[in-house]
Design an enzyme around this catalytic site. Structure first.
Site, PDB file in Angstrom:
ATOM      1  N   HIS B 136       0.826  -1.204   0.000  1.00 56.87           N
ATOM      2  CA  HIS B 136       0.000   0.000   0.000  1.00 56.87           C
ATOM      3  C   HIS B 136       0.860   1.255   0.000  1.00 56.87           C
ATOM      4  O   HIS B 136       2.058   1.205   0.269  1.00 56.87           O
ATOM      5  CB  HIS B 136      -0.904   0.014   1.249  1.00 56.87           C
ATOM      6  N   LYS B 140      -0.742   4.840   4.895  1.00 53.95           N
ATOM      7  CA  LYS B 140      -1.652   3.910   5.593  1.00 53.95           C
ATOM      8  C   LYS B 140      -1.165   3.717   7.027  1.00 53.95           C
ATOM      9  O   LYS B 140       0.024   3.490   7.257  1.00 53.95           O
ATOM     10  CB  LYS B 140      -1.673   2.581   4.845  1.00 53.95           C
TER      11      LYS B 140
END
Lengths: 250, 250, 250, 250
Positions: B136, B140
């Site tokens: 990701h 995050k």
């Protein structure tokens, strides 16, 4: 050296040695003049007329083998582990008395793996983020792999030299340690999977782009081009060379 | 339902809602009859003649919205989070009084991500080893991702049901936790890399072979086919459906 | 069948046969009661008490072997090629007289490759674009691979059934044919690379997302779990089964 | 040049130009002193005190813009296409009269893509096989991509220089052209897939190993680090530089 290089292989009965025997026999520009196992006298190196010794033995034998070769003007390509900084220094001194002899100590003969590491280190300053994933067969006892740790260290050094900040990471909670190991500030992940041999993937990310460099070793035979390259180049590099990367002209 | 489905979107001013407005407007078989923001009365749903409500609001609003829809015979496709087991149970009861109404609560509208998880779970019993890598953007805050943890759990359950042993792992030393998180016995690794949005890779390995299933989400727009599929299918599935996977005919 | 299945292997001297001998010997729930080479009489099947014949012979032998087995109430798992539709039909008729006997004709025993194809076909209706890349060692004489062509055909059929349009493609000029082969409307690309054995990658793309399903076969040993699965399951599937996918419960 | 570089952007109203405006504004070591659209006089470059012109205009304007900049002692970083060998030669002559001025003409500002090409060319001599796969959105009208063709050409040149044979290929039958385009003896495959922007993958294979170098561009913003690097470096490279690779210290 003549057009055809005369090669002796020590450790010819081992798994790497046996592959090396096949590889040298299959090379048009080489002649295998001697194979040595632990029973053989090192004199065989001299009587066979070997120009290059390929040493794929064990840590307890390699130092004596290489010193013998150097003293007799025979170049050496060494894949055996166990060369401490102290032993390397002793060898460097010995080579000063034999300035025409070359010795290559190569911790890794997989040209592709070396290239992957070098490329990653060169690219690392241009990307905001970088992480390393290594993947091996599940019988491996240590994690992360030495190659991956080495790659991460080289990446970290290259980024430090270029003044690049650490990879951004906003992680606040990490259940069970999914973010992997921190090697000099570079995250390294180790996967263990039946069917794989040894793979390494370096992921470099920046705004809107990604660069991935991946090396897969499927078989021990993948080390042989590196061994042959060492044999071909060692005479052109007198003195001690540590790491096959120095022969790759990068 | 007629050939063209009349759709209302609640949360139309949010980022997902705005994408949904565009997606529904672009669909030949749908008509956008109402968009609701937090200022609008739910009566708009009734007066507009909506057949399906797409709820992309916030946890504090979604329950009231869905109950209102059900009471007025309007199907609901819900992407809002915050539906506890208790709230789901209350909704199930409510739906018993409106047996013709369908509600889909979908924690994930990315069809590709759902397929990746389902395929991995189906394949997991045939491979000795399985691990999950999620990747990701570095903003995050939690690791591993909910999707990856969910995938690992489904894989673990499928393997347990088939009587498959845990993935082999001979690791004796692991410097710094490179082997990742253990989620129900399945290793999960989390990569954070600038440039990525949300990716998930499942690696399955066996003697001499590897199966890799990977999903990359590059953009929020990737959720829209799942929203549209929900709108098209919800009337055919009366009662409560939890998870878009139940509409995919796997 | 008893707890331990009695297995005979025909074609035991071939490369696949030799692997199968090792695999059956290594399986706790099987006993290897006979190995047949071309010199052996088929009577050995009967005298050895074999319950399942694994036929890994040659197209000119396989039909007689299988018919003999069926006539003697022995199930058969067949990896040999050369079974034309005509021969399959003859075998189906023969099996009608032996309704308790099962025969599996499997063009491909690599479970991972079969799963990749099945998953791709299931996913294909949900993605606007789909293409196939197969990668093999450079000694392969035909392109694209039969597996890749088969995968493309199954994908095309699944999309046709779901009413999905062809993958979009605005290409106006293509120097030298870089867009690959068109197999039932699905583009197939063939890579030939030293070091690889047999790999297949299916790429599925949609707005803002990508799903990639990849299978790598590194070694002939990767077929053995499929052979063993066939041996374990064949008695439960009387009649003729064409393709191991029918045993995978997908 | 002072610590903060004064930058003017021509073509500021275009898509690349608009991104460049944001990128320069976001850089601590730059000051955006002028933006030019087609209505603006080039005198604005002089009155604004610009030290570097970033030209992201159109082929019909770029030559006049750059010559004007050079004549006024302003360095130029040029992303506009249309610079024929003839125009480059005229510019080289002009720069001889202004030996302190640097001009960078960059057909590609994506640092990652440039690195991928350079690394592939460096690695190509060490692998028996090499092929290129490029992957783009399906609206692209030409195949293969210019970047992939350029990569293949550089690979071919590097292999020729090192005396490496062509990649082995035993293909006898190729249904429909699955083996892709032949660019200077290197096979190039073009994939078109909804969801992708621009990706390039170079596969290098040898006995028992594989090296894969892959670059993905997800967004136009990926070109901006290359533009900023050009602005930072151009004054240190007087004369004409063709290609950002010359600034990367490879």
């Amino acid at each position: 050296m003549a057009d055809v290089v005369k090669v002796a292989i020590a450790g010819a009965a081992g798994r790497m040695g046996a592959e090396a025997v096949k590889a040298v026999e299959g090379a048009d520009d080489m002649e295998l003049v001697a194979t040595l196992t632990r029973e053989d006298s090192l004199e065989k190196l001299v009587t066979s007329g070997a120009e290059v010794l390929v040493d794929l033995t064990v840590p307890s034998s390699t130092e004596a083998n290489v010193h013998f070769a150097v003293e007799h003007g025979i170049h050496a390509v060494v894949g055996t582990t166990g060369w401490s900084e102290e032993k390397l220094e002793t060898l460097r001194k010995k080579l000063e008395d034999h300035p025409e002899v070359g010795v290559l100590i190569a911790p890794n003969f997989a040209i592709g793996a070396i290239l992957a590491t070098e490329f990653a280190a060169k690219a690392a300053r241009y990307f905001e983020s970088v992480e390393v994933i290594e993947m091996h067969h599940p019988n491996k006892v240590d994690a992360p792999s030495g190659t991956a740790a080495h790659t991460a260290s080289k990446i970290a050094a290259a980024r430090a030299e270029a003044g690049v900040a650490a990879s951004p990471d906003a992680t606040e909670t990490d259940q069970g340690g999914s973010r992997g190991a921190d090697v000099d500030g570079v995250r390294v992940h180790a996967v263990r999977l039946r069917g794989l041999t040894a793979s390494q993937e370096i992921l470099l990310g920046d705004q809107g782009q990604q660069l991935v460099i991946r090396h897969d070793s499927f078989d021990r035979v993948s080390f042989m081009p590196g061994v042959l390259l060492g044999v071909r180049e060692v005479a052109k590099h007198p003195g001690l060379t540590h790491g096959l990367d120095h022969y790759l002209g990068l």
